[in-house]
Design a protein around this motif. Structure first.
Motif, PDB file in Angstrom:
ATOM      1  N   SER A  27      -6.428  -0.382  58.625  1.00 17.92           N
ATOM      2  CA  SER A  27      -5.508  -1.380  59.170  1.00 17.92           C
ATOM      3  C   SER A  27      -5.166  -2.438  58.111  1.00 17.92           C
ATOM      4  N   PRO A  28      -3.965  -3.039  58.234  1.00 11.51           N
ATOM      5  CA  PRO A  28      -3.610  -4.133  57.313  1.00 11.51           C
ATOM      6  C   PRO A  28      -4.630  -5.281  57.385  1.00 11.51           C
ATOM      7  N   LEU A  29      -5.217  -5.485  58.564  1.00  9.57           N
ATOM      8  CA  LEU A  29      -6.240  -6.522  58.713  1.00  9.57           C
ATOM      9  C   LEU A  29      -7.458  -6.212  57.841  1.00  9.57           C
ATOM     10  N   THR A  30      -7.806  -4.939  57.767  1.00 11.54           N
ATOM     11  CA  THR A  30      -8.930  -4.520  56.917  1.00 11.54           C
ATOM     12  C   THR A  30      -8.626  -4.841  55.458  1.00 11.54           C
ATOM     13  N   CYS A  40     -17.218  -4.056  52.705  1.00 13.03           N
ATOM     14  CA  CYS A  40     -16.692  -2.899  53.426  1.00 13.03           C
ATOM     15  C   CYS A  40     -17.525  -1.675  53.082  1.00 13.03           C
ATOM     16  N   ARG A  41     -17.378  -0.651  53.904  1.00 13.75           N
ATOM     17  CA  ARG A  41     -18.148   0.578  53.697  1.00 13.75           C
ATOM     18  C   ARG A  41     -17.684   1.327  52.444  1.00 13.75           C
ATOM     19  N   ILE A  48      -9.406   3.149  49.563  1.00 12.76           N
ATOM     20  CA  ILE A  48      -8.571   2.149  48.895  1.00 12.76           C
ATOM     21  C   ILE A  48      -8.351   2.515  47.427  1.00 12.76           C
ATOM     22  N   ILE A  49      -9.405   2.927  46.748  1.00  7.00           N
ATOM     23  CA  ILE A  49      -9.280   3.311  45.334  1.00  7.00           C
ATOM     24  C   ILE A  49      -8.267   4.447  45.186  1.00  7.00           C
ATOM     25  N   LEU A  50      -8.386   5.465  46.045  1.00  5.30           N
ATOM     26  CA  LEU A  50      -7.457   6.603  45.969  1.00  5.30           C
ATOM     27  C   LEU A  50      -6.041   6.191  46.352  1.00  5.30           C
TER      28      LEU A  50
END
Length: 65
Positions: A27-30, A40-41, A48-50
């Motif tokens: 989510s954008p909130l995340t 974060c997990r 996110i990296i990918l």
């Protein structure tokens, strides 16, 4: 909270938070919380990296220990 470089890298690619969230499947909130330094997990970090188009070996550049 450890500082990460998600926002810096995302902005350097002219990518919006919403676009990164969509590519990463979160989510954008995340994204917002992570950019503010929230923990974060590992699975979320990987997504996110990918989504930033980086290799998983870049983990420490994006999320310094």
């Amino acid at each position: 909270m450890a500082k990460n470089r998600v926002k810096e890298i995302r902005e350097s690619q002219l990518m919006s938070k919403a676009e990164l969230a969509r590519k990463a499947g979160v989510s954008p909130l995340t994204i917002d919380r992570i950019e503010k330094g929230a923990a974060c997990r590992v699975a979320t970090k990987r997504k996110i990296i990918l989504a930033l188009g980086l290799d998983l070996s870049s983990k420490n550049e994006v999320f310094p220990e």
